[in-house]
Design an enzyme around this catalytic site. Structure first.
Site, PDB file in Angstrom:
ATOM      1  N   TYR A 151      -1.337  -0.348  10.542  1.00  0.00           N
ATOM      2  CA  TYR A 151      -1.493  -0.841   9.169  1.00  0.00           C
ATOM      3  C   TYR A 151      -0.307  -0.423   8.314  1.00  0.00           C
ATOM      4  O   TYR A 151       0.258  -1.241   7.564  1.00  0.00           O
ATOM      5  CB  TYR A 151      -2.791  -0.298   8.569  1.00  0.00           C
ATOM      6  CG  TYR A 151      -2.988  -0.624   7.110  1.00  0.00           C
ATOM      7  CD1 TYR A 151      -3.322  -1.915   6.713  1.00  0.00           C
ATOM      8  CD2 TYR A 151      -2.855   0.355   6.128  1.00  0.00           C
ATOM      9  CE1 TYR A 151      -3.510  -2.225   5.378  1.00  0.00           C
ATOM     10  CE2 TYR A 151      -3.042   0.052   4.791  1.00  0.00           C
ATOM     11  CZ  TYR A 151      -3.374  -1.227   4.417  1.00  0.00           C
ATOM     12  OH  TYR A 151      -3.556  -1.534   3.084  1.00  0.00           O
ATOM     13  N   SER A 160       0.854  -1.187   0.000  1.00  0.00           N
ATOM     14  CA  SER A 160       0.000   0.000   0.000  1.00  0.00           C
ATOM     15  C   SER A 160       0.883   1.227   0.000  1.00  0.00           C
ATOM     16  O   SER A 160       1.988   1.199   0.559  1.00  0.00           O
ATOM     17  CB  SER A 160      -0.898   0.017   1.238  1.00  0.00           C
ATOM     18  OG  SER A 160      -1.551   1.265   1.382  1.00  0.00           O
TER      19      SER A 160
END
Length: 280
Positions: free
Chosen positions: A151, A138
């Site tokens: 995350y 990501s």
């Protein structure tokens, strides 16, 4: 497109993984796809073709289960050309309010599972003298937003793992890419792919504002998962694919700005940096 490729895709019952699997099958590839529930995966894909599609119920926290799925894939297709480590989920909240076990759980899924699957597949690829490992990271692993520290840490780990893995396996003809998307319309924020902890601590306004923005943007993200899947598929035909592939204009802008800031900071503190060495 070379229709003889065999793809092994984790986390394939929803989101980008599901879109990619459908696109691969539409283009004649053979696909072994994993999910916690094989029946759910079959229904989501909507194709029952044992010649080209192998749905696998795999507990990615269990290395023995992963190894068995690799054996099943080889029995069905005889090879594994492309591994896509896609399984994972998001986590938003302040680090002091997220339960410790939940932090360990997301690292187990987002990081350790990807490493375990890669460990199981690499002997196959080395024996073939070729292969491609595609890890879904990501842009948050490089440029995080408030409230996404845990995350972002998992995705930064995936990026670092991919970078060094590429150095390790190059001599065996194995390629590696870490795909780092920004916001895509995959239901990421509302389909059980996000563990959300609302902050009850006074302050943390940047976190609260960011959470509101992200939740309001669900279903309106600019990223198209169909286009992302087509781009990922196109990588396998490249002689020299990218190590890092950012997807989405937002990802490009965020990464570019981070690189600019990092370069300026590196130069600003250059004298401090090099002064830490012994004098020659």
């Amino acid at each position: 497109m070379n229709s003889t490729k065999v793809w092994y895709v984790t986390g394939a019952s929803q989101g980008l993984g599901l879109t990619l699997v459908k696109k691969l099958l539409d283009n004649g590839h053979r696909v072994a796809a994993t999910s916690r529930n094989a029946q759910t995966l079959k229904q989501a894909v909507g194709l029952i073709d044992t010649d080209r599609f192998l749905p696998l119920a795999v507990d990615l926290s269990n290395p023995d289960c992963i190894e068995e799925s690799i054996r099943e894939t080889l029995k069905a297709f005889g090879q594994i050309d492309v591994l896509v480590n896609n399984a994972g989920y998001g986590m938003a909240g302040t680090v002091e309010e997220i339960e410790g076990q939940k932090i360990r759980d997301i690292f187990n899924v987002n990081v350790l599972a990807a490493i375990d699957v890669t460990k199981a597949v690499l002997p196959v690829m080395r024996g073939q003298g070729s292969g491609y490992v595609i890890n879904i990271g990501s842009v948050a692993g490089f440029v995080g937003a408030p409230g996404w520290s845990v995350y972002s840490a998992t995705k930064a780990a995936i990026a670092a793992f991919s970078e060094v893995l590429a150095l390790d396996v190059k001599e065996f003809g194995i390629k590696v890419t870490v795909v780092e998307p920004s916001g895509f319309r995959t239901g990421f924020l509302t389909t059980g792919s996000l563990a959300f902890t609302e902050s009850n601590i006074e302050g943390y306004q940047a976190v609260k504002n960011a959470q509101q923005r992200y939740l309001a943007a669900d279903g309106k993200q600019p990223g198209d998962p169909e286009k992302a899947s087509e781009i990922i598929m196109s990588l396998i035909d490249m002689d020299e694919p990218p190590l890092h592939l950012y997807l989405g204009e937002d990802a490009y802008k965020r990464a570019s700005e981070k690189l600019r800031i990092m370069t300026a900071e590196l130069e600003k503190w250059k004298e401090f940096t090099i002064s830490a060495d012994f004098k020659s």
